[in-house]
Motif scaffolding. Structure first.
Motif, PDB file in Angstrom:
ATOM      1  N   ALA A  18       0.829  -1.209   0.000  1.00  0.00           N
ATOM      2  CA  ALA A  18       0.000   0.000   0.000  1.00  0.00           C
ATOM      3  C   ALA A  18       0.863   1.258   0.000  1.00  0.00           C
ATOM      4  CB  ALA A  18      -0.943  -0.004   1.203  1.00  0.00           C
ATOM      5  N   PHE A  19       1.876   1.302   0.878  1.00  0.00           N
ATOM      6  CA  PHE A  19       2.744   2.479   0.923  1.00  0.00           C
ATOM      7  C   PHE A  19       3.573   2.621  -0.348  1.00  0.00           C
ATOM      8  CE2 PHE A  19       2.127   2.596   5.591  1.00  0.00           C
ATOM      9  CZ  PHE A  19       1.808   3.928   5.681  1.00  0.00           C
ATOM     10  N   SER A  20       4.064   1.527  -0.894  1.00  0.00           N
ATOM     11  CA  SER A  20       4.858   1.648  -2.112  1.00  0.00           C
ATOM     12  C   SER A  20       3.999   2.167  -3.265  1.00  0.00           C
ATOM     13  CB  SER A  20       5.509   0.312  -2.463  1.00  0.00           C
ATOM     14  OG  SER A  20       4.549  -0.648  -2.824  1.00  0.00           O
ATOM     15  N   CYS A  27       4.370  10.237  -6.744  1.00  0.00           N
ATOM     16  CA  CYS A  27       5.454  10.581  -7.676  1.00  0.00           C
ATOM     17  C   CYS A  27       4.886  10.905  -9.050  1.00  0.00           C
ATOM     18  CB  CYS A  27       6.438   9.416  -7.754  1.00  0.00           C
ATOM     19  SG  CYS A  27       7.691   9.597  -9.017  1.00  0.00           S
ATOM     20  N   ALA A  28       3.963  10.075  -9.533  1.00  0.00           N
ATOM     21  CA  ALA A  28       3.344  10.321 -10.838  1.00  0.00           C
ATOM     22  C   ALA A  28       2.539  11.619 -10.826  1.00  0.00           C
ATOM     23  CB  ALA A  28       2.448   9.139 -11.218  1.00  0.00           C
ATOM     24  N   ALA A  29       1.826  11.887  -9.728  1.00  0.00           N
ATOM     25  CA  ALA A  29       1.034  13.122  -9.639  1.00  0.00           C
ATOM     26  C   ALA A  29       1.931  14.354  -9.665  1.00  0.00           C
ATOM     27  CB  ALA A  29       0.190  13.103  -8.367  1.00  0.00           C
ATOM     28  N   LEU A  74      12.050   5.802  -3.069  1.00  0.00           N
ATOM     29  CA  LEU A  74      11.427   5.238  -1.876  1.00  0.00           C
ATOM     30  C   LEU A  74      10.455   4.127  -2.264  1.00  0.00           C
ATOM     31  CD1 LEU A  74      11.439   5.496   1.156  1.00  0.00           C
ATOM     32  CD2 LEU A  74       9.640   7.195   0.973  1.00  0.00           C
ATOM     33  N   PHE A  75       9.732   4.299  -3.358  1.00  0.00           N
ATOM     34  CA  PHE A  75       8.865   3.231  -3.874  1.00  0.00           C
ATOM     35  C   PHE A  75       9.687   1.985  -4.170  1.00  0.00           C
ATOM     36  CE2 PHE A  75       7.862   1.277  -8.005  1.00  0.00           C
ATOM     37  CZ  PHE A  75       6.736   0.545  -7.649  1.00  0.00           C
TER      38      PHE A  75
END
Length: 174
Positions: A18-20, A27-29, A74-75
């Protein structure tokens, strides 16, 4: 088969995924927002810009992209899949990906400090230059700490990383 299902339904696995995914979506946003903001500025304004408009936009875009890059790293660090056969291999993967994330954070901090130095120099805020200097020094301390950690941390060789450590019970004392 049962350990595979338990691993997929564990709280660690669910929250990790969920966090990843949350970091990847953020990041995409940020990336999409920065691209649209820059595109809107280029296509909607006249040929002649106000004197501080373009540098401010570029500085904000750089800051946003640095944050997006750190979130993507981080992902990648959080999204390390735990191998059921070998926890040793998972640690090897984390020892490879976590320093890369810390290096990205160090570069992001150094670039952010550089951007702040440029911004405060243009605004004639010479007394506030101590803050970006503190950011750059913090980045250097973090990078030195990473180097010390990597120096003292035991690093398995490629052959050792594929073989799980043997567990010897009390009955097999040699």
């Amino acid at each position: 088969m049962s350990t595979q299902n338990n691993r997929k339904l564990s709280a660690y696995y669910i929250f990790g995924k969920a966090f990843s995914l949350l970091f990847l979506a953020m990041c995409a946003a940020i990336l999409i927002s920065t691209i649209f903001t820059f595109g809107e500025f280029i296509f909607s304004t006249a040929v002649f810009y106000k004197e501080d408009e373009l540098p401010e936009l570029v500085i904000n875009a750089i800051s946003n992209l640095i944050i997006a890059l750190a979130m993507f790293e981080l992902f990648l660090v959080i999204n390390v899949d735990e191998h059921p056969a070998s926890r040793h291999q998972t640690m090897h993967v984390l020892l490879d990906s976590a320093p890369r994330f810390i290096i990205v954070v160090c570069v992001a901090l150094a670039l952010e400090g550089l951007v702040l130095v440029i911004k405060f120099s243009q605004d004639a805020n010479k007394e506030e230059l101590i803050y970006p200097m503190a950011v750059v020094v913090s980045s250097a301390i973090l990078l030195i700490s990473l180097g010390v950690f990597l120096k003292i941390c035991p690093r398995p060789s490629q052959d050792e990383s594929l073989v799980p450590p043997t567990d010897r019970g009390p009955e097999s004392s040699d």
